[in-house]
Design a protein around this motif. Structure first.
Motif, mmCIF file in Angstrom:
data_model
loop_
_atom_site.group_PDB
_atom_site.id
_atom_site.type_symbol
_atom_site.label_atom_id
_atom_site.label_comp_id
_atom_site.label_asym_id
_atom_site.label_seq_id
_atom_site.Cartn_x
_atom_site.Cartn_y
_atom_site.Cartn_z
ATOM 1 N N ARG A 73 -18.383 -7.106 31.563
ATOM 2 C CA ARG A 73 -18.528 -6.171 30.441
ATOM 3 C C ARG A 73 -18.601 -4.727 30.950
ATOM 4 O O ARG A 73 -18.001 -3.819 30.370
ATOM 5 N N ASP B 228 -13.133 -9.553 28.283
ATOM 6 C CA ASP B 228 -14.025 -10.050 27.242
ATOM 7 C C ASP B 228 -14.076 -11.576 27.245
ATOM 8 O O ASP B 228 -15.152 -12.178 27.165
ATOM 9 N N SER C 197 -15.875 -12.750 30.354
ATOM 10 C CA SER C 197 -17.310 -12.514 30.204
ATOM 11 C C SER C 197 -17.949 -13.583 29.321
ATOM 12 O O SER C 197 -19.027 -14.088 29.623
#
Length: 178
Positions: free
Chosen positions: A84, A167, A170
């Motif tokens: 992130r 994203d 993550s």
């Protein structure tokens, strides 16, 4: 006697005379009240620009670090947080292909991970774990590449693709507790 349609007087309906309004109002009153949608608060003065590392403590030198003349100890972050932060770093400084960074400060995927590490967030082991998660997402989505850097430098890859990849990686690392 035959009736001619052309000679009939026009049909005039008034809302009051037909009772249509009262019927519609009764129907609408019988419906349940619509759910109120919560709208996020938007400050009328605008928003404040947040630094890329907002929400994470800044590494600071302890007395022992100063005596030993060594850099501050890194702030522990998970692989999910590292990914992130890398995405936020790219968003703040810009994205580039074909180089780790350029003179304008823009970075590629590896450059962003190196910058996050250099700013004192995580360890080399955290970066390795994060890169493994990125590779897992690349292979799971049908993009067999030799490294995330190869994907970063493809002519068809855009900055939005990199953010989406980080994203998803993550989220995967978070679900695995990494």
């Amino acid at each position: 006697m035959t009736t001619n349609l052309l000679t009939l007087p026009p049909l005039r309906l008034t809302p009051d005379a037909s009772g249509l309004i009262a019927e519609i109002e009764a129907y609408l009153a019988s419906l349940p009240a619509p759910a109120r949608h919560t709208v996020p608060y938007v400050c009328p003065l605008g928003s404040t620009v947040q630094p890329w590392n907002a929400g994470h403590p800044v590494p600071h030198l302890t007395l022992l670090d100063r005596i030993a003349r060594r850099p501050a100890r890194p702030v522990p972050v998970t692989a999910a947080e590292h990914l992130r932060l890398a995405s936020r770093y790219i968003a703040a400084h810009g994205w580039v292909q074909g180089a780790l960074w350029d003179t304008a400060g823009r970075v590629c995927l590896l450059g962003a991970q190196a910058a996050v590490l250099a700013h004192g967030y995580g360890t080399p082991a955290t970066v390795t774990t994060a890169r493994v998660q990125v590779m897992e997402i690349l292979h799971a989505t049908g993009r067999p590449v030799t490294s995330p850097d190869d994907y970063n430098d493809r002519p068809t890859t855009r900055q939005a693709d990199i953010h989406h990849l980080l994203d998803r990686a993550s989220a995967r690392a978070l679900s695995l507790g990494l």
